[in-house]
Design a protein around this motif. Structure first.
Motif, PDB file in Angstrom:
ATOM      1  N   LEU A  65       0.825  -1.209   0.000  1.00  0.00           N
ATOM      2  CA  LEU A  65       0.000   0.000   0.000  1.00  0.00           C
ATOM      3  C   LEU A  65       0.860   1.260   0.000  1.00  0.00           C
ATOM      4  CD1 LEU A  65      -2.730  -1.019   2.623  1.00  0.00           C
ATOM      5  CD2 LEU A  65      -2.990  -0.899   0.144  1.00  0.00           C
ATOM      6  N   ARG A  66       2.008   1.213   0.670  1.00  0.00           N
ATOM      7  CA  ARG A  66       2.867   2.401   0.748  1.00  0.00           C
ATOM      8  C   ARG A  66       3.448   2.792  -0.606  1.00  0.00           C
ATOM      9  NH1 ARG A  66       8.320   3.104   2.075  1.00  0.00           N
ATOM     10  NH2 ARG A  66       8.595   0.895   2.522  1.00  0.00           N
ATOM     11  N   GLN A  67       3.607   1.841  -1.503  1.00  0.00           N
ATOM     12  CA  GLN A  67       4.199   2.145  -2.802  1.00  0.00           C
ATOM     13  C   GLN A  67       3.288   3.002  -3.664  1.00  0.00           C
ATOM     14  OE1 GLN A  67       5.205  -1.620  -4.532  1.00  0.00           O
ATOM     15  NE2 GLN A  67       6.693  -2.165  -2.921  1.00  0.00           N
ATOM     16  N   ASP A  68       1.998   2.977  -3.399  1.00  0.00           N
ATOM     17  CA  ASP A  68       1.051   3.731  -4.223  1.00  0.00           C
ATOM     18  C   ASP A  68       0.683   5.079  -3.625  1.00  0.00           C
ATOM     19  OD1 ASP A  68       1.020   1.503  -5.868  1.00  0.00           O
ATOM     20  OD2 ASP A  68      -0.697   0.609  -4.808  1.00  0.00           O
ATOM     21  N   SER A  69       1.218   5.430  -2.474  1.00  0.00           N
ATOM     22  CA  SER A  69       0.851   6.680  -1.813  1.00  0.00           C
ATOM     23  C   SER A  69       2.096   7.511  -1.547  1.00  0.00           C
ATOM     24  CB  SER A  69       0.133   6.393  -0.489  1.00  0.00           C
ATOM     25  OG  SER A  69      -1.038   5.632  -0.710  1.00  0.00           O
ATOM     26  N   GLU A  70       1.911   8.834  -1.544  1.00  0.00           N
ATOM     27  CA  GLU A  70       3.028   9.742  -1.301  1.00  0.00           C
ATOM     28  C   GLU A  70       3.320   9.873   0.184  1.00  0.00           C
ATOM     29  OE1 GLU A  70       4.398  14.334  -2.366  1.00  0.00           O
ATOM     30  OE2 GLU A  70       2.413  13.593  -2.921  1.00  0.00           O
ATOM     31  N   ILE A  71       2.279  10.040   0.984  1.00  0.00           N
ATOM     32  CA  ILE A  71       2.427  10.161   2.438  1.00  0.00           C
ATOM     33  C   ILE A  71       1.644   9.028   3.083  1.00  0.00           C
ATOM     34  CG2 ILE A  71       2.209  11.662   4.443  1.00  0.00           C
ATOM     35  CD1 ILE A  71       4.014  12.827   2.353  1.00  0.00           C
ATOM     36  N   VAL A  72       2.312   8.279   3.943  1.00  0.00           N
ATOM     37  CA  VAL A  72       1.684   7.141   4.619  1.00  0.00           C
ATOM     38  C   VAL A  72       1.972   7.247   6.107  1.00  0.00           C
ATOM     39  CG1 VAL A  72       1.535   4.629   4.801  1.00  0.00           C
ATOM     40  CG2 VAL A  72       1.974   5.682   2.590  1.00  0.00           C
ATOM     41  N   LEU A  73       0.953   7.007   6.921  1.00  0.00           N
ATOM     42  CA  LEU A  73       1.102   6.955   8.373  1.00  0.00           C
ATOM     43  C   LEU A  73       0.801   5.537   8.838  1.00  0.00           C
ATOM     44  CD1 LEU A  73       0.110   9.510  11.032  1.00  0.00           C
ATOM     45  CD2 LEU A  73      -0.707   7.174  11.324  1.00  0.00           C
ATOM     46  N   HIS A  96       7.497   9.680   3.689  1.00  0.00           N
ATOM     47  CA  HIS A  96       7.312  10.667   2.625  1.00  0.00           C
ATOM     48  C   HIS A  96       7.982  10.103   1.373  1.00  0.00           C
ATOM     49  CE1 HIS A  96       7.612  14.290   0.213  1.00  0.00           C
ATOM     50  NE2 HIS A  96       6.801  14.903   1.069  1.00  0.00           N
ATOM     51  N   ARG A  97       7.152   9.571   0.483  1.00  0.00           N
ATOM     52  CA  ARG A  97       7.638   8.811  -0.680  1.00  0.00           C
ATOM     53  C   ARG A  97       8.550   7.680  -0.191  1.00  0.00           C
ATOM     54  NH1 ARG A  97       7.973  14.162  -2.828  1.00  0.00           N
ATOM     55  NH2 ARG A  97       6.382  14.527  -4.416  1.00  0.00           N
ATOM     56  N   SER A  98       9.809   7.695  -0.586  1.00  0.00           N
ATOM     57  CA  SER A  98      10.720   6.633  -0.175  1.00  0.00           C
ATOM     58  C   SER A  98      11.499   6.972   1.085  1.00  0.00           C
ATOM     59  CB  SER A  98      11.715   6.341  -1.310  1.00  0.00           C
ATOM     60  OG  SER A  98      12.468   7.501  -1.623  1.00  0.00           O
ATOM     61  N   PHE A  99      11.294   8.178   1.632  1.00  0.00           N
ATOM     62  CA  PHE A  99      12.035   8.586   2.824  1.00  0.00           C
ATOM     63  C   PHE A  99      11.264   8.150   4.071  1.00  0.00           C
ATOM     64  CE2 PHE A  99      13.347  11.391   6.226  1.00  0.00           C
ATOM     65  CZ  PHE A  99      14.725  11.458   6.060  1.00  0.00           C
ATOM     66  N   GLY A 100      11.981   7.516   4.962  1.00  0.00           N
ATOM     67  CA  GLY A 100      11.358   7.128   6.221  1.00  0.00           C
ATOM     68  C   GLY A 100      12.043   5.913   6.813  1.00  0.00           C
ATOM     69  N   PRO A 101      11.587   5.447   7.962  1.00  0.00           N
ATOM     70  CA  PRO A 101      10.439   5.997   8.690  1.00  0.00           C
ATOM     71  C   PRO A 101      10.809   7.205   9.543  1.00  0.00           C
ATOM     72  CG  PRO A 101      11.272   4.079   9.833  1.00  0.00           C
ATOM     73  CD  PRO A 101      12.113   4.220   8.601  1.00  0.00           C
ATOM     74  N   ILE A 102       9.854   8.127   9.697  1.00  0.00           N
ATOM     75  CA  ILE A 102       9.982   9.269  10.599  1.00  0.00           C
ATOM     76  C   ILE A 102       9.079   8.970  11.799  1.00  0.00           C
ATOM     77  CG2 ILE A 102       9.742  11.756  10.861  1.00  0.00           C
ATOM     78  CD1 ILE A 102       9.913  11.994   7.819  1.00  0.00           C
ATOM     79  N   GLU A 103       9.680   8.671  12.923  1.00  0.00           N
ATOM     80  CA  GLU A 103       8.899   8.289  14.097  1.00  0.00           C
ATOM     81  C   GLU A 103       8.380   9.519  14.835  1.00  0.00           C
ATOM     82  OE1 GLU A 103       9.179   5.553  18.165  1.00  0.00           O
ATOM     83  OE2 GLU A 103      10.899   5.725  16.817  1.00  0.00           O
ATOM     84  N   TYR A 104       7.108   9.451  15.167  1.00  0.00           N
ATOM     85  CA  TYR A 104       6.490  10.526  15.953  1.00  0.00           C
ATOM     86  C   TYR A 104       6.502  10.130  17.420  1.00  0.00           C
ATOM     87  CZ  TYR A 104       2.869  13.475  17.981  1.00  0.00           C
ATOM     88  OH  TYR A 104       2.173  14.346  18.789  1.00  0.00           O
ATOM     89  N   LYS A 105       7.091  10.973  18.267  1.00  0.00           N
ATOM     90  CA  LYS A 105       7.206  10.685  19.693  1.00  0.00           C
ATOM     91  C   LYS A 105       6.494  11.732  20.551  1.00  0.00           C
ATOM     92  CE  LYS A 105      11.739   8.516  19.075  1.00  0.00           C
ATOM     93  NZ  LYS A 105      13.177   8.534  19.469  1.00  0.00           N
ATOM     94  N   GLY A 106       5.655  12.528  19.942  1.00  0.00           N
ATOM     95  CA  GLY A 106       4.973  13.580  20.688  1.00  0.00           C
ATOM     96  C   GLY A 106       3.735  13.080  21.395  1.00  0.00           C
ATOM     97  N   PRO A 107       2.940  14.004  21.928  1.00  0.00           N
ATOM     98  CA  PRO A 107       1.712  13.626  22.639  1.00  0.00           C
ATOM     99  C   PRO A 107       0.721  12.951  21.708  1.00  0.00           C
ATOM    100  CG  PRO A 107       2.337  15.903  23.113  1.00  0.00           C
ATOM    101  CD  PRO A 107       3.192  15.461  21.977  1.00  0.00           C
ATOM    102  N   MET A 108       0.019  11.960  22.245  1.00  0.00           N
ATOM    103  CA  MET A 108      -0.993  11.243  21.468  1.00  0.00           C
ATOM    104  C   MET A 108      -2.299  12.036  21.470  1.00  0.00           C
ATOM    105  SD  MET A 108       0.223   8.668  19.999  1.00  0.00           S
ATOM    106  CE  MET A 108       1.816   7.867  20.003  1.00  0.00           C
ATOM    107  N   SER A 109      -2.201  13.231  20.917  1.00  0.00           N
ATOM    108  CA  SER A 109      -3.353  14.121  20.804  1.00  0.00           C
ATOM    109  C   SER A 109      -3.562  14.444  19.329  1.00  0.00           C
ATOM    110  CB  SER A 109      -3.122  15.408  21.600  1.00  0.00           C
ATOM    111  OG  SER A 109      -4.189  16.301  21.433  1.00  0.00           O
TER     112      SER A 109
END
Length: 866
Positions: A39-47, A106-119
């Motif tokens: 699924l990630r290959q077909d999308s530009e931004i994936v979470l 972001h496209r092929s760059f990643g993963p960018i881990e989010y460590k902030g508040p779960m808000s």
């Protein structure tokens, strides 16, 4: 032989959907990580949202993720993966130490881990920054708006005259993603300029240049000749050289050293404000940023002035876009000097005066260098000025005059600088200071000792580096906290916390729980083990913060140390043992004219609770006009550091006239009433170094006589209590005899009630037998009625047949009459037959009617019987 039974384990239940089937989040609840990669290959931004179904944090964050997905599902692909199912590929390939985990690509760059508040607002803000890591700056006004932010700004200049993009642009774009990957808070903002005229405002001439903006220090340009132009190098260069005027603190809620590591750096100003990351404007944050810029603006750069003017304007006018920006590549030196106030010791031990001097570093009016790349007034220059001043201190040592006398000293380090010292003699008991805002403040009396410290007074003298108050008649133009961080040894680090998420930390620091506006500020000095709280009755605005910072920066700070108090103790009640709190500690212990015995205890200390009855007895034995027995809960109250203890329970005794000579109860002695009395009497009657006079002996005898009389009164009270107990015992005996008689009467009533119960039970059995008999009779009557009903039905059928026969016979007779009309004899005969037939018919009808009446009578009688 019996073999051991094999262990039987139940297989795990099959996973189910974690998200709703109508949710915009694709839920791979069986951990299909390979399908997620497709699924990630077909999308530009994936979470990616990696979760465990049993995890409470994952369950709490599910709704937040769905809220963000409902807003951004048309631009971002949201995929949730169950990483706990033991048969799934996610569990086999990923090894997470906590849940949930959020990764962005972001496209092929990643993963960018989010460590902030779960808000939801914070997650959406981070996703939007990943979507657009570069901010396009199209005009001068947007450039000024970008550089005026409190976050460090990195600007890249690229001319888009090549196809598809200029050289180095993708590298700069990737460096912005690298910064989000290394610092999830996103404290560095990346912008791109394509207009050459806008780029020239920040001295960017060549395409591919990168500029790092700093408010208080000199801005930098990426050195391409020294470092390779790669995304990692640009990100590393920006992170190492960034300027952090204000830093956000976002504890994740688990065990961490985040606050400890930051507070160990020095005194910290913690500001709690309600913050919405998605809001377009933040007026309160802009005002705090303005204070931070003023506080750190040591060289008064034009760039900082422009930022302050932009922050101070209510709204940015679009017409400013054509005006030139004053953002030179190098910052000129400041015009006003750096000054430091010095208080000289008194020149004679009998003298009551001090010489107070204002030492300044000035620039000469002669030839100046065109460009200076170092700050105007640094610590080296201040130190050199102080050294030069102390070498010629004798010049001002014996000056006793009401006028100000000044002298200049040449600098040994720079031919363009000199030092100016202006001194005046001031009375050491009375000093008045004027405020920076040209408003006269009446400062209370301040007394100095020979070491420059204040005597026993609640007021204080401003710090020698404070710019808010100065000696009268000294012409100093500085009126605010501009550059105060460089002019004091008590430099503050500024931190921001979102009060919507971390208000519990504010409550622990002293914030009120009942406040509706969650704004709070406190200064924490870990080294001095103190913290100060800004009055919550004052609004959290720029001037309030400036005064708070200035009051902390002075040498003898007028701020009152905040101590945690126990609000649950009622002060209006009078107890035998006095309960001491933080607010009443000094009044009860130090300011009291009595001997004080103080117990340190805690609610969880079981042995402390066992001492309560001993202290109550002790308080009743000691005369209340000379002794006070008190206790303090150390877990709910703060104490001055010199009276802290690391062991519970701890007992301290404060003598009447020697409160500073407190004595600790020996730990090797058992805590009982005789030992405590010996301990108190021994230390309360300690003789001083001087021999005891007759007056002393008289006072001692009076004290002992008072003790004896007090004990006699206590004995008399005990005797009266004993007699009262005897009377109560007699009354209790009488009540017991009355209770025994009442018990006998109740027993008799019980036997009577049992007999009545047996009689009622017998009567109930008789009634039950009668009921059964009547019920049997009713059943028999019902059977008879059923038989009568069957007979009536048969009669009705017979009656119907008779009517049919009568009708047929009547028809035949009519036909015969028509044929035999001429014959009279036959008519007569037919009439006789008719009469006989009608008689028979009437008789049959009468019989049927009688049968019907009989049936009805039987039915009615049957109803009555029922």
């Amino acid at each position: 032989s019996c073999s051991r039974a094999k262990d039987v384990t139940m297989p795990a239940k099959l996973p189910v959907n974690f998200f709703s089937t109508r949710s915009p989040v694709i839920d791979l609840f069986r951990g299909q990580l390979d399908y997620a990669d497709q699924l990630r290959q077909d999308s530009e931004i994936v979470l990616y949202f990696f979760y465990a179904p049993w995890c409470g944090q994952s369950i709490a964050a599910r709704e937040e993720i769905e809220h963000v997905a409902s807003r951004l599902s048309d631009q971002v692909l949201f995929v949730a993966v169950n990483c706990w199912w033991n048969q799934g590929k996610c569990r086999k390939q990923k090894h997470f130490f906590y849940f949930p985990v959020i990764h962005l690509y972001h496209r092929s760059f990643g993963p960018i881990e989010y460590k902030g508040p779960m808000s939801a607002v914070y997650i959406e803000k981070f996703v939007r920054r990943v979507m657009t890591p570069l901010l396009y700056i199209s005009s001068r006004s947007k450039l000024l708006d970008f550089l005026s932010n409190y976050e460090p700004g990195v600007v890249g200049f690229f001319e888009f005259n090549a196809s598809p993009q200029p050289p180095g642009y993708l590298t700069f774009f990737t460096s912005a993603l690298h910064s989000l990957k290394k610092d999830y808070l996103g404290t560095i903002r990346f912008g791109v300029v394509t207009d050459k005229r806008v780029a020239e405002e920040i001295s960017l001439v060549h395409s591919g240049s990168v500029y790092l903006h700093r408010h208080a220090n000199t801005s930098l340009i990426y050195p391409k000749d020294i470092m390779n132009f790669t995304a990692e190098n640009i990100c590393k260069w920006a992170l190492e050289n960034r300027e952090m005027l204000i830093r956000w603190l976002r504890p994740h809620g688990g065990k961490s050293l985040l606050l400890n590591n930051e507070l160990k750096k020095g005194p910290a100003l913690l500001i709690f404000i309600p913050y919405n990351p998605l809001a377009e404007i933040h007026p309160l944050l802009d005002e705090i940023t303005k204070v931070a810029l003023e506080y750190h603006k040591c060289n008064k750069s034009q760039a900082a002035e422009a930022d302050l003017q932009h922050l101070g304007s209510p709204a940015f006018d679009s017409s400013v876009g054509d005006a030139p920006l004053e953002l030179p590549e190098t910052f000129p030196i400041a015009r006003s000097p750096c000054c430091n106030t010095v208080v000289l010791p008194q020149w004679h031990s009998i003298s009551r005066t001090h010489n107070v001097c204002e030492l300044c570093v000035n620039q000469t009016l002669g030839v100046k260098p065109n460009k200076v790349h170092v700050p105007h007034c640094n610590f080296l220059e201040i130190e050199a000025a102080l050294d030069s001043f102390y070498l010629q201190e004798h010049t001002f040592f014996q000056v006793i005059s009401n006028t100000i006398e000044c002298s200049n000293f040449l600098s040994f380090y720079s031919p363009f600088s000199y030092y100016t010292a202006c001194c005046r003699t001031v009375n050491r008991h009375f000093l008045s200071f004027i405020s920076s805002e040209k408003t006269i403040f009446q400062t209370p009396k301040v007394a100095f000792s020979s070491h420059g410290k204040k005597d026993n007074t609640q007021f204080s003298l401003p710090h020698i580096e404070d710019r808010n108050f100065f000696i009268p008649d000294l012409n100093i133009s500085s009126t605010n906290i501009t550059g105060l961080s460089c002019r004091t040894n008590k430099t503050l680090n500024l931190y921001l916390l979102d009060s919507n998420l971390f208000w519990i930390y504010a409550e622990r620091l002293g914030a009120s729980r009942s406040t509706h506006l969650k704004e709070f500020a406190a200064i924490v000095d870990l080294k001095e083990e103190v913290h100060y709280v800004l009055d919550q009755n004052q609004s959290l605005v720029g001037p309030t913060l400036e005064n708070f910072i200035k009051n902390f920066s002075v040498l003898y700070s007028p701020l009152k140390r905040h101590l945690v108090d126990d609000p649950s103790v009622p002060f209006h009640e009078q107890h035998v043992v006095t309960e001491v709190t933080t607010n009443t500690f000094h009044e009860t212990v130090f300011l009291s004219a009595k001997n004080v015995l103080l117990l340190y205890y805690a609610q969880w200390c079981g042995f402390c609770a066992s001492l309560n009855h001993i202290f109550i007895q002790l308080a009743r034995l000691l005369p209340p006009d000379s002794f006070t027995v008190a206790r303090i809960d150390v877990t709910r109250n703060d104490l001055p550091w010199e009276f802290m203890t690391d062991r519970l329970p701890t007992i301290l005794f404060f003598p009447h006239q020697r409160k500073e000579q407190s004595v600790k109860f020996p730990e090797d002695l058992s805590v009982n009433l005789p030992n405590l009395l010996k301990f108190i009497l021994h230390h309360s009657s300690l003789s001083s170094s001087e021999p005891c006079t007759k007056e002393c002996l008289h006072k001692e005898s009076v004290l002992q006589q008072g003790h004896i009389s007090h004990l006699e009164r206590e004995i008399q009270k005990l005797r009266s209590e004993i007699s009262a107990l005897h009377q109560a015992h007699d009354q209790l005996e009488a009540q017991l005899s009355e209770a025994r008689r009442e018990e006998q009467r109740l027993q008799q009533q019980k036997h009577t009630l049992e007999k009545q119960h047996k009689t009622l039970q017998l009567h109930s059995e008789q009634l039950q037998a009668t009921y059964d008999q009547k019920n049997q009779e009713l059943l028999e009557m019902a059977e008879k009625l059923q038989e009568l009903a069957d007979a009536s039905e048969n009669l009705l059928k017979e009656n119907a047949l008779l009517r049919i026969l009568v009708a047929s016979r009547g028809g035949k007779l009519l036909s015969r009459n028509e044929i035999k009309e001429p014959l009279q004899s036959e008519e007569t005969l037919s009439e006789d037959n008719d009469i006989s037939l009608s008689t028979a018919t009437a008789a049959s009808e009468g019989k049927s009617i009688d049968n019907i009446d009989t049936i009805e009578t039987e039915h009615s009688s049957g109803n009555r019987t029922e």
